[in-house]
Design a protein around this motif. Structure first.
Motif, PDB file in Angstrom:
ATOM      1  N   CYS A  44       0.841  -1.211   0.000  1.00 24.39           N
ATOM      2  CA  CYS A  44       0.000   0.000   0.000  1.00 24.39           C
ATOM      3  C   CYS A  44       0.875   1.260   0.000  1.00 24.39           C
ATOM      4  O   CYS A  44       1.825   1.353   0.771  1.00 24.39           O
ATOM      5  CB  CYS A  44      -0.904  -0.012   1.233  1.00 24.39           C
ATOM      6  N   ILE A  45       0.551   2.195  -0.904  1.00 25.96           N
ATOM      7  CA  ILE A  45       1.319   3.435  -1.000  1.00 25.96           C
ATOM      8  C   ILE A  45       0.557   4.620  -0.373  1.00 25.96           C
ATOM      9  O   ILE A  45       0.936   5.777  -0.537  1.00 25.96           O
ATOM     10  CB  ILE A  45       1.681   3.753  -2.465  1.00 25.96           C
ATOM     11  N   ASN A  46      -0.545   4.326   0.312  1.00 23.48           N
ATOM     12  CA  ASN A  46      -1.343   5.343   1.016  1.00 23.48           C
ATOM     13  C   ASN A  46      -1.791   6.493   0.110  1.00 23.48           C
ATOM     14  O   ASN A  46      -1.802   7.646   0.534  1.00 23.48           O
ATOM     15  CB  ASN A  46      -0.588   5.868   2.241  1.00 23.48           C
ATOM     16  N   CYS A  47      -2.164   6.140  -1.101  1.00 20.61           N
ATOM     17  CA  CYS A  47      -2.638   7.175  -2.030  1.00 20.61           C
ATOM     18  C   CYS A  47      -4.053   7.633  -1.691  1.00 20.61           C
ATOM     19  O   CYS A  47      -4.501   8.685  -2.140  1.00 20.61           O
ATOM     20  CB  CYS A  47      -2.603   6.649  -3.462  1.00 20.61           C
ATOM     21  N   ALA A  61      -9.004   5.783   7.905  1.00 18.71           N
ATOM     22  CA  ALA A  61      -7.775   6.545   7.689  1.00 18.71           C
ATOM     23  C   ALA A  61      -7.371   7.240   8.976  1.00 18.71           C
ATOM     24  O   ALA A  61      -8.218   7.583   9.806  1.00 18.71           O
ATOM     25  CB  ALA A  61      -7.990   7.574   6.583  1.00 18.71           C
ATOM     26  N   ASP A  62      -6.081   7.422   9.121  1.00 15.50           N
ATOM     27  CA  ASP A  62      -5.561   8.170  10.267  1.00 15.50           C
ATOM     28  C   ASP A  62      -4.335   8.950   9.803  1.00 15.50           C
ATOM     29  O   ASP A  62      -3.377   8.352   9.297  1.00 15.50           O
ATOM     30  CB  ASP A  62      -5.198   7.201  11.398  1.00 15.50           C
ATOM     31  N   GLN A  63      -4.416  10.256   9.906  1.00 10.74           N
ATOM     32  CA  GLN A  63      -3.316  11.140   9.532  1.00 10.74           C
ATOM     33  C   GLN A  63      -2.796  10.849   8.121  1.00 10.74           C
ATOM     34  O   GLN A  63      -1.585  10.711   7.890  1.00 10.74           O
ATOM     35  CB  GLN A  63      -2.195  11.049  10.559  1.00 10.74           C
ATOM     36  N   GLY A  64      -3.724  10.737   7.194  1.00 12.27           N
ATOM     37  CA  GLY A  64      -3.356  10.547   5.797  1.00 12.27           C
ATOM     38  C   GLY A  64      -2.900   9.151   5.433  1.00 12.27           C
ATOM     39  O   GLY A  64      -2.421   8.933   4.330  1.00 12.27           O
ATOM     40  N   GLN A  65      -3.048   8.217   6.349  1.00  8.17           N
ATOM     41  CA  GLN A  65      -2.644   6.839   6.089  1.00  8.17           C
ATOM     42  C   GLN A  65      -3.878   5.938   6.076  1.00  8.17           C
ATOM     43  O   GLN A  65      -4.769   6.086   6.920  1.00  8.17           O
ATOM     44  CB  GLN A  65      -1.711   6.338   7.207  1.00  8.17           C
ATOM     45  N   MET A  66      -3.884   5.017   5.159  1.00  6.40           N
ATOM     46  CA  MET A  66      -4.956   4.029   5.115  1.00  6.40           C
ATOM     47  C   MET A  66      -4.668   3.017   6.216  1.00  6.40           C
ATOM     48  O   MET A  66      -3.583   2.427   6.252  1.00  6.40           O
ATOM     49  CB  MET A  66      -4.961   3.363   3.732  1.00  6.40           C
ATOM     50  N   VAL A  67      -5.611   2.825   7.137  1.00  6.17           N
ATOM     51  CA  VAL A  67      -5.321   1.950   8.276  1.00  6.17           C
ATOM     52  C   VAL A  67      -6.215   0.700   8.332  1.00  6.17           C
ATOM     53  O   VAL A  67      -6.066  -0.125   9.225  1.00  6.17           O
ATOM     54  CB  VAL A  67      -5.400   2.708   9.626  1.00  6.17           C
ATOM     55  N   GLY A  68      -7.143   0.599   7.403  1.00  4.99           N
ATOM     56  CA  GLY A  68      -7.965  -0.618   7.398  1.00  4.99           C
ATOM     57  C   GLY A  68      -9.367  -0.352   6.907  1.00  4.99           C
ATOM     58  O   GLY A  68      -9.634   0.661   6.258  1.00  4.99           O
ATOM     59  N   PHE A  69     -10.262  -1.270   7.226  1.00  9.26           N
ATOM     60  CA  PHE A  69     -11.639  -1.220   6.736  1.00  9.26           C
ATOM     61  C   PHE A  69     -12.604  -1.184   7.927  1.00  9.26           C
ATOM     62  O   PHE A  69     -12.374  -1.849   8.931  1.00  9.26           O
ATOM     63  CB  PHE A  69     -11.941  -2.463   5.897  1.00  9.26           C
ATOM     64  N   ASP A  70     -13.656  -0.412   7.794  1.00 11.27           N
ATOM     65  CA  ASP A  70     -14.708  -0.421   8.813  1.00 11.27           C
ATOM     66  C   ASP A  70     -15.709  -1.497   8.401  1.00 11.27           C
ATOM     67  O   ASP A  70     -16.551  -1.280   7.525  1.00 11.27           O
ATOM     68  CB  ASP A  70     -15.386   0.945   8.899  1.00 11.27           C
ATOM     69  N   LEU A  71     -15.592  -2.657   9.013  1.00 15.02           N
ATOM     70  CA  LEU A  71     -16.386  -3.805   8.586  1.00 15.02           C
ATOM     71  C   LEU A  71     -17.844  -3.723   9.008  1.00 15.02           C
ATOM     72  O   LEU A  71     -18.656  -4.551   8.598  1.00 15.02           O
ATOM     73  CB  LEU A  71     -15.728  -5.097   9.075  1.00 15.02           C
TER      74      LEU A  71
END
Ligand code: SF4
Ligand code: SF4
Length: 96
Positions: A44-47, A61-71
């Motif tokens: 992941c390149i956090n685009c 997302a947290d501070q511009g980073q992809m952190v997972g999925f809200d299931l």
């Protein structure tokens, strides 16, 4: 949504009008899902393109980073898989 929490027709406003905003939050579309997105974090390149395209706002997302999925809300549509430029998300059959 469990059957106990579904509204009967007597409680639905005339014409099915949605009188307030933000009501989609009550509908946990994750219950619809048969396939679950799985991300290869190392690729992941956090685009955040997946965040832009997800129709259920289920990319966390947290501070511009992809952190997972809200299931609770991911309905397994696979759009994130399609739009990811580095193809680091794959859909897997969910075990229920
Ligand atoms: S599978 Fe669909 S709903 Fe789930 S995170 Fe990806 S785009 Fe969003
Ligand atoms: S689209 Fe792919 S590379 Fe971009 S943030 Fe989402 S998972 Fe990471």
């Amino acid at each position: 949504m469990s059957s106990e929490s579904k509204k009967g027709w007597r409680k639905i406003p005339i014409g099915g009008v949605i009188a307030q905003g933000g009501t989609a939050r009550e509908y946990k579309t994750g219950e619809w899902r048969n396939f679950i997105p799985v991300r290869d974090k190392g690729k992941c390149i956090n685009c955040m393109i997946c965040w832009v395209y997800c129709p259920d706002f289920a990319i966390r997302a947290d501070q511009g980073q992809m952190v997972g999925f809200d299931l609770n809300y991911c309905k397994g549509c696979g759009i994130c898989t399609t739009v990811c430029p580095v193809k680091c998300i794959k859909m897997e059959k969910e075990q229920k």
